[in-house]
Design a protein around this motif. Structure first.
Motif, PDB file in Angstrom:
ATOM      1  N   LEU A  12      -4.526   1.649  -9.446  1.00  0.00           N
ATOM      2  CA  LEU A  12      -4.230   1.848  -8.127  1.00  0.00           C
ATOM      3  C   LEU A  12      -5.577   1.260  -7.220  1.00  0.00           C
ATOM      4  CD1 LEU A  12      -2.411   5.071  -8.003  1.00  0.00           C
ATOM      5  CD2 LEU A  12      -1.397   2.950  -8.056  1.00  0.00           C
ATOM      6  N   PHE A  13      -5.241   0.458  -6.534  1.00  0.00           N
ATOM      7  CA  PHE A  13      -6.359  -0.064  -5.749  1.00  0.00           C
ATOM      8  C   PHE A  13      -6.104  -0.571  -4.344  1.00  0.00           C
ATOM      9  CE2 PHE A  13      -4.009  -3.786  -6.955  1.00  0.00           C
ATOM     10  CZ  PHE A  13      -4.230  -4.830  -6.116  1.00  0.00           C
ATOM     11  N   GLY A  14      -6.985  -0.928  -3.366  1.00  0.00           N
ATOM     12  CA  GLY A  14      -6.889  -1.319  -2.141  1.00  0.00           C
ATOM     13  C   GLY A  14      -6.022  -0.521  -1.191  1.00  0.00           C
ATOM     14  N   PHE A  15      -6.636   0.645  -1.222  1.00  0.00           N
ATOM     15  CA  PHE A  15      -5.678   1.673  -0.343  1.00  0.00           C
ATOM     16  C   PHE A  15      -5.718   1.369   1.183  1.00  0.00           C
ATOM     17  CE2 PHE A  15      -7.328   3.544  -4.221  1.00  0.00           C
ATOM     18  CZ  PHE A  15      -6.208   3.906  -4.716  1.00  0.00           C
ATOM     19  N   THR A  16      -4.753   1.309   1.840  1.00  0.00           N
ATOM     20  CA  THR A  16      -4.757   1.131   3.263  1.00  0.00           C
ATOM     21  C   THR A  16      -3.479   1.798   3.799  1.00  0.00           C
ATOM     22  OG1 THR A  16      -5.171  -0.629   5.255  1.00  0.00           O
ATOM     23  CG2 THR A  16      -3.959  -1.155   3.050  1.00  0.00           C
ATOM     24  N   ALA A  17      -3.664   1.909   5.054  1.00  0.00           N
ATOM     25  CA  ALA A  17      -2.350   2.439   5.786  1.00  0.00           C
ATOM     26  C   ALA A  17      -1.751   1.364   6.555  1.00  0.00           C
ATOM     27  CB  ALA A  17      -2.885   3.683   6.779  1.00  0.00           C
ATOM     28  N   ASP A  18      -2.198   0.084   6.604  1.00  0.00           N
ATOM     29  CA  ASP A  18      -1.740  -1.037   7.143  1.00  0.00           C
ATOM     30  C   ASP A  18      -1.138  -1.844   6.238  1.00  0.00           C
ATOM     31  OD1 ASP A  18      -2.332  -4.090   8.070  1.00  0.00           O
ATOM     32  OD2 ASP A  18      -2.362  -2.794   9.852  1.00  0.00           O
ATOM     33  N   ARG A  19       0.293  -2.395   6.602  1.00  0.00           N
ATOM     34  CA  ARG A  19       0.934  -3.188   5.531  1.00  0.00           C
ATOM     35  C   ARG A  19       0.254  -4.443   5.358  1.00  0.00           C
ATOM     36  NH1 ARG A  19       4.836  -1.549   2.711  1.00  0.00           N
ATOM     37  NH2 ARG A  19       5.997  -3.265   1.715  1.00  0.00           N
ATOM     38  N   HIS A  20      -0.128  -5.126   6.815  1.00  0.00           N
ATOM     39  CA  HIS A  20      -0.556  -6.488   6.652  1.00  0.00           C
ATOM     40  C   HIS A  20      -1.772  -6.508   5.902  1.00  0.00           C
ATOM     41  CE1 HIS A  20      -1.626 -10.577   7.983  1.00  0.00           C
ATOM     42  NE2 HIS A  20      -2.808 -10.079   8.253  1.00  0.00           N
ATOM     43  N   MET A  21      -2.668  -5.702   5.826  1.00  0.00           N
ATOM     44  CA  MET A  21      -3.835  -5.383   5.033  1.00  0.00           C
ATOM     45  C   MET A  21      -3.399  -5.365   3.418  1.00  0.00           C
ATOM     46  SD  MET A  21      -6.556  -6.019   7.057  1.00  0.00           S
ATOM     47  CE  MET A  21      -7.811  -5.443   5.749  1.00  0.00           C
ATOM     48  N   ALA A  22      -2.800  -4.825   3.220  1.00  0.00           N
ATOM     49  CA  ALA A  22      -2.131  -4.351   1.925  1.00  0.00           C
ATOM     50  C   ALA A  22      -1.694  -5.830   1.366  1.00  0.00           C
ATOM     51  CB  ALA A  22      -0.913  -3.310   1.821  1.00  0.00           C
ATOM     52  N   ASP A  23      -0.789  -6.307   1.959  1.00  0.00           N
ATOM     53  CA  ASP A  23      -0.459  -7.812   1.612  1.00  0.00           C
ATOM     54  C   ASP A  23      -1.457  -8.769   1.400  1.00  0.00           C
ATOM     55  OD1 ASP A  23       2.288  -6.939   1.630  1.00  0.00           O
ATOM     56  OD2 ASP A  23       2.813  -7.665   3.720  1.00  0.00           O
ATOM     57  N   ARG A  24      -2.468  -8.622   2.272  1.00  0.00           N
ATOM     58  CA  ARG A  24      -3.495  -9.502   2.164  1.00  0.00           C
ATOM     59  C   ARG A  24      -4.231  -9.277   0.685  1.00  0.00           C
ATOM     60  NH1 ARG A  24      -7.113  -9.639   7.294  1.00  0.00           N
ATOM     61  NH2 ARG A  24      -8.242 -11.075   5.978  1.00  0.00           N
ATOM     62  N   ALA A  25      -4.465  -7.876   0.335  1.00  0.00           N
ATOM     63  CA  ALA A  25      -5.240  -7.419  -0.792  1.00  0.00           C
ATOM     64  C   ALA A  25      -4.417  -7.939  -1.997  1.00  0.00           C
ATOM     65  CB  ALA A  25      -5.311  -5.859  -0.760  1.00  0.00           C
ATOM     66  N   VAL A  26      -3.048  -7.807  -1.891  1.00  0.00           N
ATOM     67  CA  VAL A  26      -2.154  -8.041  -3.035  1.00  0.00           C
ATOM     68  C   VAL A  26      -2.684  -9.734  -3.220  1.00  0.00           C
ATOM     69  CG1 VAL A  26       0.062  -8.588  -3.861  1.00  0.00           C
ATOM     70  CG2 VAL A  26      -0.601  -6.328  -2.924  1.00  0.00           C
ATOM     71  N   ALA A  27      -2.359 -10.449  -2.128  1.00  0.00           N
ATOM     72  CA  ALA A  27      -2.691 -11.981  -2.451  1.00  0.00           C
ATOM     73  C   ALA A  27      -4.123 -12.119  -3.023  1.00  0.00           C
ATOM     74  CB  ALA A  27      -2.270 -12.602  -0.814  1.00  0.00           C
ATOM     75  N   ARG A  28      -5.129 -11.571  -2.394  1.00  0.00           N
ATOM     76  CA  ARG A  28      -6.514 -11.733  -3.020  1.00  0.00           C
ATOM     77  C   ARG A  28      -6.726 -11.464  -4.409  1.00  0.00           C
ATOM     78  NH1 ARG A  28      -8.198  -9.412   1.768  1.00  0.00           N
ATOM     79  NH2 ARG A  28      -8.390  -7.644   0.668  1.00  0.00           N
ATOM     80  N   ASP A  29      -5.936 -10.169  -4.908  1.00  0.00           N
ATOM     81  CA  ASP A  29      -6.207  -9.906  -6.200  1.00  0.00           C
ATOM     82  C   ASP A  29      -5.202 -10.958  -7.309  1.00  0.00           C
ATOM     83  OD1 ASP A  29      -6.766  -7.477  -7.974  1.00  0.00           O
ATOM     84  OD2 ASP A  29      -4.605  -7.599  -8.466  1.00  0.00           O
ATOM     85  N   ARG A  30      -4.250 -11.145  -6.483  1.00  0.00           N
ATOM     86  CA  ARG A  30      -3.459 -12.332  -7.353  1.00  0.00           C
ATOM     87  C   ARG A  30      -4.234 -13.527  -7.679  1.00  0.00           C
ATOM     88  NH1 ARG A  30       1.898 -14.275  -4.735  1.00  0.00           N
ATOM     89  NH2 ARG A  30       0.356 -14.117  -3.000  1.00  0.00           N
ATOM     90  N   GLY A  31      -4.911 -14.053  -6.545  1.00  0.00           N
ATOM     91  CA  GLY A  31      -5.856 -15.273  -6.780  1.00  0.00           C
ATOM     92  C   GLY A  31      -7.067 -15.010  -7.674  1.00  0.00           C
ATOM     93  N   PHE A  32      -7.448 -13.793  -7.777  1.00  0.00           N
ATOM     94  CA  PHE A  32      -8.819 -13.437  -8.546  1.00  0.00           C
ATOM     95  C   PHE A  32      -8.397 -13.546  -9.940  1.00  0.00           C
ATOM     96  CE2 PHE A  32     -10.838 -10.432 -11.262  1.00  0.00           C
ATOM     97  CZ  PHE A  32     -12.360 -10.917 -11.153  1.00  0.00           C
ATOM     98  N   TRP A  33      -7.057 -13.118 -10.463  1.00  0.00           N
ATOM     99  CA  TRP A  33      -6.795 -13.010 -11.739  1.00  0.00           C
ATOM    100  C   TRP A  33      -6.085 -14.334 -12.250  1.00  0.00           C
ATOM    101  CZ3 TRP A  33      -8.417  -9.207 -14.621  1.00  0.00           C
ATOM    102  CH2 TRP A  33      -8.981  -8.160 -14.323  1.00  0.00           C
ATOM    103  N   ARG A  34      -5.608 -14.994 -11.403  1.00  0.00           N
ATOM    104  CA  ARG A  34      -4.884 -16.318 -11.686  1.00  0.00           C
ATOM    105  C   ARG A  34      -5.760 -17.388 -12.615  1.00  0.00           C
ATOM    106  NH1 ARG A  34      -3.736 -18.913  -6.717  1.00  0.00           N
ATOM    107  NH2 ARG A  34      -1.879 -17.120  -6.508  1.00  0.00           N
ATOM    108  N   VAL A  35      -7.055 -17.217 -12.335  1.00  0.00           N
ATOM    109  CA  VAL A  35      -7.993 -18.300 -13.124  1.00  0.00           C
ATOM    110  C   VAL A  35      -8.429 -17.818 -14.360  1.00  0.00           C
ATOM    111  CG1 VAL A  35      -8.431 -19.347 -11.065  1.00  0.00           C
ATOM    112  CG2 VAL A  35      -9.974 -17.590 -11.935  1.00  0.00           C
TER     113      VAL A  35
END
Length: 76
Positions: A12-35
């Motif tokens: 579990l990571f990137g805890f936030t109450a803001d949905r937009h911030m959560a979506d951004r964190a998922v996108a960043r995480d996806r980019g990090f692991w992609r390579v």
């Protein structure tokens, strides 16, 4: 957010109450692991309360009582 690994563990990571911030964190995480050679099986947004956050291990949890219901579906 919840990151699922192929061996059944999760983080579990990137805890936030803001949905937009959560979506951004998922996108960043996806980019990090992609390579890299090791990739999570799935990354998605879940609802978690404060007690779930405080008591959760930093990584590699296999506890079936952890939050695991995707709120918006799987993001890859």
């Amino acid at each position: 957010m919840r990151r699922e690994w192929r061996d059944g563990r999760h983080d579990l990571f990137g805890f936030t109450a803001d949905r937009h911030m959560a979506d951004r964190a998922v996108a960043r995480d996806r980019g990090f692991w992609r390579v890299g050679p090791v990739r999570p099986a799935a990354v998605y947004v879940v609802a978690a309360n404060a007690s779930a956050v405080v008591g959760h291990p930093v990584s590699g949890c296999c506890d079936s009582s952890c939050p695991d219901s995707p709120e918006r579906g799987e993001v890859r």
